[in-house]
Motif scaffolding. Structure first.
Motif, mmCIF file in Angstrom:
data_model
loop_
_atom_site.group_PDB
_atom_site.id
_atom_site.type_symbol
_atom_site.label_atom_id
_atom_site.label_comp_id
_atom_site.label_asym_id
_atom_site.label_seq_id
_atom_site.Cartn_x
_atom_site.Cartn_y
_atom_site.Cartn_z
ATOM 1 N N HIS A 83 0.840 -1.320 -0.140
ATOM 2 C CA HIS A 83 0.142 -0.051 -0.084
ATOM 3 C C HIS A 83 0.716 1.332 0.082
ATOM 4 C CE1 HIS A 83 0.463 1.157 4.348
ATOM 5 N NE2 HIS A 83 0.368 -0.002 4.460
ATOM 6 N N ASP A 110 6.163 1.585 7.142
ATOM 7 C CA ASP A 110 4.723 1.206 6.921
ATOM 8 C C ASP A 110 4.057 2.674 6.230
ATOM 9 O OD1 ASP A 110 2.185 0.558 7.105
ATOM 10 O OD2 ASP A 110 1.840 1.208 9.160
ATOM 11 N N ASN A 111 4.653 2.575 4.784
ATOM 12 C CA ASN A 111 4.999 1.458 4.058
ATOM 13 C C ASN A 111 5.746 1.568 2.949
ATOM 14 O OD1 ASN A 111 4.831 -1.436 3.794
ATOM 15 N ND2 ASN A 111 3.130 -1.406 2.304
ATOM 16 N N GLU A 145 -4.818 2.347 4.985
ATOM 17 C CA GLU A 145 -4.637 2.612 6.524
ATOM 18 C C GLU A 145 -5.965 3.244 7.091
ATOM 19 O OE1 GLU A 145 -2.526 2.157 8.237
ATOM 20 O OE2 GLU A 145 -0.514 2.064 7.240
HETATM 21 ZN ZN LIG Z 1 0.934 -0.606 6.537
#
Ligand SMILES: [Zn+2]
Length: 385
Positions: A83, A110-111, A145
């Protein structure tokens, strides 16, 4: 066997040759904001990056980028997905602070780092053209998210569910691999009352008080197993001398069990009914996010995918990642019976905080692991059989 050895060394070579370029790409991409639903700047960067190597990516109505590699008929393909969105608003400064080998930047592990690995996986496939048993679909997706609600991955699974035999999400860090998913339901709950003057109208119902009462009631719930709840944000009121006419909050439940999540929802309904009995109270309750739990996913196939990942990671780094549960893009395939695992490759920590970091000295080995995992998974016989 000779063929295997040759391919392994090609991966190693590619990782070594591209390491400096990978670090530069990570540095550039880390500084581009990408809140969920507003990822366009990162998407454009990725598209341009791919174009310089003649790699064609397609984007869809949700802003996902997709790169097919030798797609096969029916279900003989694997989806690799990372993502591109961050939990941070575009007002949060994304500057990398470097201390020794530690790079600190919100969203870096992340990420962003995993998106960069996905870009280099695309470059590797383009340059090396490995012969694999399964076709590959690479995706850099949006809205993973928070209130992005896995919209990007949902759209991809709607399109490709009958084409893929398994999904591997590149997400988070090296020391864990996620083989089970956590579902959730998120609410925005607003309490409204007529309000009034704090002195002249004393005795009228205060919305802040009602919301506090509701929260207190919700927190009496006894959860079973791996189930949690949280009142994350509250706001409301007008002034210190006004009986608050409105108060609202964001509230979530999470669970690894679809059944438990259902019970939580029922408990919340009950609480709302109770609270609504208070004089002059209206309550608006809206579901703002829902992530499905695992349903009908074949445990044996998930196990196969995760063992291949863990074995490759262990062979290269000497570390055997622990198995865990998380809420990731994998929720979507797992909720419709498609095996999925989530793995990360950089050493790092602090996801969703301003202190998030990765160890940049692990970048070369991270790339080697990401490529090896991908080739090992796609090189095997169709996991559906
Ligand atoms: Zn993530």
């Amino acid at each position: 066997m000779g063929h295997m050895v040759q391919q392994e060394s090609k991966i190693k070579q590619f990782a070594r040759k591209n390491n400096a370029f990978l670090q530069k790409t990570l540095e550039e991409l880390s500084q581009i904001p990408a809140p969920s639903h507003r990822e366009e700047k990162r998407r454009e960067y990725c598209q341009r990056w791919l174009e310089q190597f003649g790699i064609v990516s397609q984007s869809d109505e949700k802003g996902n980028l997709v790169i097919p590699y030798r797609l096969k008929e029916e279900k003989q393909n694997l989806l690799f997905i990372a993502h591109m969105d961050l939990v941070f608003e575009d007002t949060v400064p994304l500057q990398i602070k470097k201390e020794g080998t530690i790079w600190n930047c919100p969203g870096i592990g992340d990420n962003t780092a995993n998106v960069v690995l996905m870009l280099f996986l695309a470059k590797f496939l383009k340059e090396q053209e490995p012969d694999l048993e399964q076709g590959i679909l690479l995706a850099i997706d949006t809205c993973e998210e928070g209130l992005g609600n896995l919209e990007g991955c949902s759209a991809l699974m709607q399109r490709y569910a009958d084409k893929v035999s398994g999904v591997i999400a590149f997400d988070l860090y090296r020391d864990q691999i996620y083989t089970e998913c956590i579902g959730s339901v998120r609410y925005k709950i607003a309490v409204c009352t007529p309000g009034g003057h704090s002195f002249a109208d004393f005795g009228e119902t205060n919305a802040v008080w009602v919301l506090a009462k509701l929260i207190e009631r919700l927190y009496r719930y006894r959860t079973q197993g791996c189930t949690t709840y949280n009142a994350g944000v509250i706001q409301g009121g007008t002034s210190v001398n006004t009986i608050a006419p409105k108060a609202e909050m964001l509230f979530e439940y999470r669970s690894d069990s679809a059944e438990e999540l259902k019970k939580c929802k029922m408990y919340l309904e009950e609480c709302l009914k109770e609270i609504q009995k208070i004089k002059d109270v209206t309550i608006e309750c809206k579901i703002v996010g829902e992530r499905p739990c695992m349903q009908n996913a074949d445990q044996t196939k998930i196990e196969m995918l995760s063992e291949i990942c863990r074995e490759e990671i262990r062979k290269i780094s000497g570390i055997c990642p622990k198995k865990g549960k998380a809420s990731t893009d994998c929720n979507i395939p797992l909720s419709i019976g498609i095996p999925a695992v989530c793995a990360g490759f950089f050493r790092g920590g602090g996801a969703h905080t301003m202190e998030e970091w990765i160890d940049i000295s692990t970048s070369e080995i991270a790339l080697e692991m990401a490529l090896s995992v991908s080739c090992a998974l796609a090189g095997r016989k169709k996991i559906d059989k």
